[in-house]
Design a protein around this motif. Structure first.
Motif, mmCIF file in Angstrom:
data_model
loop_
_atom_site.group_PDB
_atom_site.id
_atom_site.type_symbol
_atom_site.label_atom_id
_atom_site.label_comp_id
_atom_site.label_asym_id
_atom_site.label_seq_id
_atom_site.Cartn_x
_atom_site.Cartn_y
_atom_site.Cartn_z
ATOM 1 N N GLU A 181 45.446 -53.165 2.557
ATOM 2 C CA GLU A 181 45.618 -53.145 3.800
ATOM 3 C C GLU A 181 45.510 -51.505 4.488
ATOM 4 O O GLU A 181 46.099 -50.848 3.722
ATOM 5 C CB GLU A 181 46.175 -54.359 4.656
ATOM 6 N N ASN A 182 44.468 -51.035 5.151
ATOM 7 C CA ASN A 182 44.587 -50.166 5.496
ATOM 8 C C ASN A 182 44.128 -48.833 4.265
ATOM 9 O O ASN A 182 44.566 -47.682 5.088
ATOM 10 C CB ASN A 182 46.090 -49.682 6.394
ATOM 11 N N GLN A 183 43.798 -49.355 3.592
ATOM 12 C CA GLN A 183 43.292 -48.086 2.578
ATOM 13 C C GLN A 183 41.648 -47.775 3.094
ATOM 14 O O GLN A 183 41.399 -47.030 2.153
ATOM 15 C CB GLN A 183 43.659 -49.082 1.425
ATOM 16 N N PHE A 192 29.815 -50.977 -1.473
ATOM 17 C CA PHE A 192 29.974 -51.897 -2.504
ATOM 18 C C PHE A 192 29.019 -52.636 -2.237
ATOM 19 O O PHE A 192 28.596 -53.502 -3.105
ATOM 20 C CB PHE A 192 31.128 -51.872 -2.526
ATOM 21 N N THR A 193 29.314 -53.812 -0.695
ATOM 22 C CA THR A 193 28.995 -54.536 -0.785
ATOM 23 C C THR A 193 27.019 -54.323 -0.643
ATOM 24 O O THR A 193 25.867 -55.530 -1.196
ATOM 25 C CB THR A 193 28.625 -55.076 0.391
ATOM 26 N N GLN A 194 26.634 -53.303 -0.585
ATOM 27 C CA GLN A 194 24.931 -52.994 -0.891
ATOM 28 C C GLN A 194 24.800 -53.246 -1.766
ATOM 29 O O GLN A 194 24.016 -53.303 -1.927
ATOM 30 C CB GLN A 194 24.177 -52.015 0.112
ATOM 31 N N PHE A 294 39.820 -51.589 -6.568
ATOM 32 C CA PHE A 294 38.937 -51.201 -5.319
ATOM 33 C C PHE A 294 38.441 -50.074 -5.270
ATOM 34 O O PHE A 294 37.773 -48.932 -5.611
ATOM 35 C CB PHE A 294 38.793 -51.640 -4.643
ATOM 36 N N GLU A 295 39.232 -48.708 -5.540
ATOM 37 C CA GLU A 295 39.372 -47.154 -5.643
ATOM 38 C C GLU A 295 38.452 -46.744 -5.817
ATOM 39 O O GLU A 295 37.816 -46.041 -6.370
ATOM 40 C CB GLU A 295 40.923 -47.138 -4.814
#
Length: 307
Positions: A181-183, A192-194, A294-295
């Motif tokens: 959260e909040n990152q 990422f989704t694209q 994810f980072e």
């Protein structure tokens, strides 16, 4: 329930008295589900549904006469709402925030059958998860959503991202990737989704599309990555849908996602029975948020994009 007539009564929940009305009103004629049955469902499902509604601006889809008649979307809390209803002001909208059973039952009595939530909490502008919405043209093409989900799962596994999946309660599937959260911003997650959506379409252009215009999609499954954005919403886990069968948006285990899967099996009664025998798969989400790499993945995509 203290009843004043066959179809009216009172519920005392968490110290709040809620007037419930027209309990014998039929909401889903095909399934013979009336309002009393629906409210009982909300009571029984509360422990797994409320965590996903908590601290989220709520949009509900209300069916005043049941699912076979007119409906409307409600964002603003009505003036007649009781004092225990919690709200959150965002721009010119005073949203309901459903943090407790009292609010859930009050909304159910208002015949809110669908609960739609944003991807961020009221406490943050950052999403708490990434969601891919896999939308085939009809239930007859549900196998395409299964195929897309499994291909995305393979990609996410290679990236060491923990993912979760649920039915949409209608004709598609939705994949969740919980985030710390909040990152990360919506701009971050869009990169990422694209990337994933375009990769999927590139690999199987005859099966998948990112075309927004429905009349141009043909029989392909729409990989909706644009829905994951600020101000957009997704159907909440365990919400019913306004379709004939009263299907439920149901969290699944990944091993359930195969070509034998059908959304038709996840009715209200089936979901309640299911939860008697197994834990909700989405309850594991919080345990993996901080473990998501994810980072690192985002940095790699940005380097590739700018390189």
């Amino acid at each position: 329930m203290a009843s004043s007539s066959k179809s009216d009564g009172q519920l005392n929940i968490e110290g709040n008295t809620i007037q419930v009305t027209s309990l014998d009103k039929i909401l889903y004629p095909t399934m013979e589900i009336n309002k009393q049955t629906y409210l009982q469902y909300l009571i029984e499902i509360k422990s797994v549904m409320l965590p996903f509604l908590k601290n989220r601006c709520l949009t509900v889809k209300r069916y005043p006469h049941g699912m076979f008649d007119d409906f409307f979307y409600q964002k603003n809390c009505p003036d007649y709402a009781p004092s225990f209803i919690e709200t959150f002001q965002q721009d010119d909208i005073r949203y309901i925030v459903c943090n407790d059973l009292s609010t859930l039952i009050w909304l159910g009595n208002q015949l809110a059958l669908e609960f739609h939530i944003p991807f961020n909490k009221v406490t943050s502008v950052c999403p708490t998860e990434i969601v891919f919405d896999l939308d085939p043209p009809s239930r007859d093409h549900f196998s395409l959503a299964i195929e897309a989900a499994l291909q995305i799962k393979t990609i996410l596994d290679r990236l060491e991202l923990h993912s979760f999946v649920k039915t949409s309660g209608n004709k598609g599937l939705q994949i969740y990737i919980p985030l710390q959260e909040n990152q990360f911003t919506y701009k971050d997650t869009r990169i990422f989704t694209q990337f994933v959506a375009e990769y999927l379409v590139d690999q199987s252009p005859d099966s998948f599309t990112i075309e927004r215009m429905k009349n141009k999609r043909g029989s392909r499954c729409y990989i909706d990555f644009l829905q994951h954005a600020e101000g957009k919403t997704i159907i909440a886990p365990y919400s019913l849908r306004g379709n004939d069968e009263g299907l439920v948006a149901t969290p699944l285990e990944w091993n359930e996602v195969d070509q034998q899967l059908t959304p038709l099996k996840f009715t209200m009664d089936a979901v309640l029975e299911r939860l008697e025998n197994q834990e909700c798969p989405f309850m594991k989400m919080d345990a993996v948020r901080k473990k998501q790499p994810f980072e690192r993945i985002l940095k790699g995509l940005l380097k590739q994009k700018n390189g």
